[in-house]
Design an enzyme around this catalytic site. Structure first.
Site, short mmCIF file in Angstrom:
data_model
loop_
_atom_site.label_atom_id
_atom_site.label_comp_id
_atom_site.label_asym_id
_atom_site.label_seq_id
_atom_site.Cartn_x
_atom_site.Cartn_y
_atom_site.Cartn_z
N LYS A 93 -13.96 4.24 8.17
CA LYS A 93 -13.25 3.16 7.47
C LYS A 93 -13.57 1.81 8.12
O LYS A 93 -13.73 0.79 7.43
CB LYS A 93 -11.73 3.41 7.51
CG LYS A 93 -10.88 2.27 6.94
CD LYS A 93 -11.23 1.97 5.50
CE LYS A 93 -10.29 1.04 4.77
NZ LYS A 93 -9.53 0.05 5.45
N SER A 112 -8.90 2.93 1.43
CA SER A 112 -9.45 1.66 0.96
C SER A 112 -9.28 1.50 -0.54
O SER A 112 -9.36 2.47 -1.29
CB SER A 112 -10.94 1.57 1.32
OG SER A 112 -11.48 0.35 0.84
N MET A 171 0.83 -1.21 0.00
CA MET A 171 0.00 0.00 0.00
C MET A 171 0.86 1.25 0.00
O MET A 171 0.60 2.20 -0.74
CB MET A 171 -0.94 -0.01 1.21
CG MET A 171 -2.06 -1.02 1.14
SD MET A 171 -3.32 -0.61 -0.10
CE MET A 171 -4.16 0.74 0.70
N HIS A 183 -16.90 0.82 6.89
CA HIS A 183 -16.70 0.36 5.51
C HIS A 183 -16.26 -1.10 5.51
O HIS A 183 -16.79 -1.93 4.77
CB HIS A 183 -15.65 1.23 4.82
CG HIS A 183 -15.09 0.64 3.56
ND1 HIS A 183 -14.13 -0.37 3.58
CD2 HIS A 183 -15.33 0.88 2.25
CE1 HIS A 183 -13.81 -0.71 2.35
NE2 HIS A 183 -14.53 0.03 1.52
N ASN A 184 -15.27 -1.42 6.33
CA ASN A 184 -14.76 -2.79 6.36
C ASN A 184 -15.79 -3.77 6.89
O ASN A 184 -15.86 -4.92 6.45
CB ASN A 184 -13.48 -2.86 7.19
CG ASN A 184 -12.28 -2.29 6.45
OD1 ASN A 184 -12.43 -1.49 5.53
ND2 ASN A 184 -11.10 -2.70 6.84
N GLU A 244 -18.03 -4.44 4.14
CA GLU A 244 -17.27 -5.32 3.24
C GLU A 244 -17.38 -6.78 3.69
O GLU A 244 -17.62 -7.67 2.87
CB GLU A 244 -15.81 -4.86 3.22
CG GLU A 244 -14.86 -5.71 2.40
CD GLU A 244 -13.43 -5.24 2.58
OE1 GLU A 244 -12.56 -6.09 2.85
OE2 GLU A 244 -13.18 -4.01 2.47
#
Length: 483
Positions: free
Chosen positions: A185, A130, A15, A188-189, A192
């Protein structure tokens, strides 16, 4: 000659490297540093060869190479490693310099760091990033939070390297104070996790309930990706199902034992702390935990019995249509619960979250990017105080259209003995949410019976009552409180 680079990035895993290359592509001069100097040298001699990227061998060199106010982004393992690097940097920096944590940190750690660094006169941003390797290189979703006065220092950089929506809007905007960026975040995960589990349940139903082969399933997912279910995860699922090596489907060779790095678990824990029924994401996390019990499951399969698995042989297209409806309906619930959690956190931590803007941030670059997010943004653009996605006309109508197939799939899966924990828990949540009177009155009576915890009455709101259910309990009651 002094370099005066725009930003430094510490941590050259995949990353970090790709974010640096992305920044370089957009005209920013970046200093690259890794604790292991050999990794820095390999990066400069390999992917970064011929670029304007500068290598530093020490943190002192990192700081010396930067224009003031200095901006340093950390892409290191979440937890103590972040604190260790910050502690090493502090003696080298001046007040007003900015430290950015771009890893998958727990939002509570980000809250703590924001307060501590403010006391030291430093600026701090904790940002979710992300999109994985591809997103970092070509445009991720970026969710910054922390010290708002730091945002102007990196706004142009972050928005230039981020993914863009179809209309050209950056998938990056200011989220809020303290740990807000990392909290968003984390949610978000969690979503996911839910999306991936729902897709796995659809795959399992097709494979075992409908006896479809990989090629047939590939075609279904590819077709779904052209409609309401269009998303990155549906797209890559279609590709995975069709991928072969040496003439064999790779998917069929992979061990059914899922890993996780903790953000889904954090989402579930926080939901419990805030009292939000995050049932689908919770079941998605537990499904991974159950998959990890591979050896036990193999033994259990030898002795534990369920219904005979009768493959569905008629009206296959009807069942596939119903399965797509179940997937869409449950996906709506996943996002509904995620937005409920963000709303509760905003109230608890006094963040001013912009829910439509968050949907836009997730529209491109990130793992859960999908056309579906445009509808979420539209819902909050129409009503910024919308209490629940299910109360928006679009989502209400979507559930109305799809719940027949959703119920059909869940019922059939139970009948066949196929586990669908995410789809079924989502349906139970929906049925509970739309029920004006739940059986919790009995639960309250039970609590009062064995623990004198008191209860409220329909006809006298705001007052608490205790009943001597056995005739031997007396009038003394327990104090009442909620956790």
């Amino acid at each position: 000659m002094k370099i005066e680079a725009d930003i430094a990035l510490i941590g050259l895993a995949v990353m970090g490297q790709n974010l640096i290359l992305n920044m370089n592509d957009h005209g920013y001069k970046v200093v690259a540093y890794n604790r292991t100097a050999a990794k820095t040298n390999d990066f400069l001699a390999g992917p970064a060869k011929g670029t304007n990227i500068v290598a530093a061998e020490t943190l002192e060199e990192v700081v010396a190479a930067l224009a003031k106010p200095r901006k340093i982004m950390l892409m290191v393992r979440a937890g103590s490693a972040v604190d260790a690097v910050i502690d090493q940097l502090l003696p080298l920096l001046d007040k007003g310099d900015l430290i950015i944590d771009g890893g998958n940190s727990n939002f509570e750690d980000t809250e703590r760091r924001a307060k501590s660094l403010a006391d030291s006169g430093m600026l701090f941003i904790g940002t979710g990033v992300s999109g994985g390797e591809e997103g970092a290189r070509n445009g991720p979703s970026i969710m910054p939070g922390g010290h708002k006065e730091a945002w102007p220092l990196v706004k142009d950089l972050f928005q230039s390297i981020s993914a863009k929506t179809d209309s050209g809007q950056p998938c990056c905007d200011w989220v809020g104070e303290g740990g807000a960026g990392h909290f968003v975040k984390m949610v978000h995960n969690g979503i996911e996790y839910g999306d991936m589990q729902l897709i796995c349940e659809a795959y399992d139903f097709m494979q075992h309930g409908l006896s479809m082969n990989n090629e047939q399933m590939h075609k279904v997912f590819a077709n779904w990706d052209k409609g309401d279910l269009n998303s990155y995860l549906i797209e890559i699922t279609a590709e995975i199902l069709n991928f072969k090596e040496d003439g064999h489907y790779v998917l069929d060779t992979i061990l059914d034992k899922a890993g996780q790095k903790g953000t889904g678990k954090w989402t579930g824990i926080n939901a419990l702390e805030l009292g939000i029924p995050l049932t689908l994401i919770g079941e998605a996390v537990f499904a991974r935990c159950l998959s990890a019990l591979k050896e036990e499951r193999v033994k259990a399969a030898e002795t534990l019995v369920g219904p005979a698995l009768e493959v569905i042989t008629s009206d296959q297209e009807t069942w596939i249509t119903a399965l797509g409806e179940a997937l869409l309906a449950a996906k709506i619930i996943s996002y509904t619960q995620g937005y409920m959690l963000m709303a509760a956190a905003a109230e608890e931590y006094q963040w001013k979250l912009q829910y439509g803007s968050i949907a836009q941030m997730w529209r491109g670059g990130c793992i859960i990017r999908s056309a579906f997010l445009d509808d979420i943004k539209n819902a909050f653009d129409k009503d910024s105080k919308l209490p629940n996605l299910l109360l928006d006309d679009y989502f209400k109508n979507s559930i109305d259209k799809t719940q027949g197939g959703w119920r059909k799939i869940v019922a059939k899966a139970i009948e066949l003995g196929l586990p669908v924990p995410a789809m079924s828990s989502a349906l139970s949540f929906y049925d509970g949410y739309r029920t004006a009177r739940l059986p919790a009155n009995l639960l309250q009576a039970q609590r009062d019976y064995f623990g004198a915890h008191t209860y409220e009455r329909l006809d006298q709101p705001g007052k608490r009552f205790h009943t001597d259910w056995t005739g031997e309990g007396g009038d003394v009651s327990s104090s009442s409180y909620s956790v």
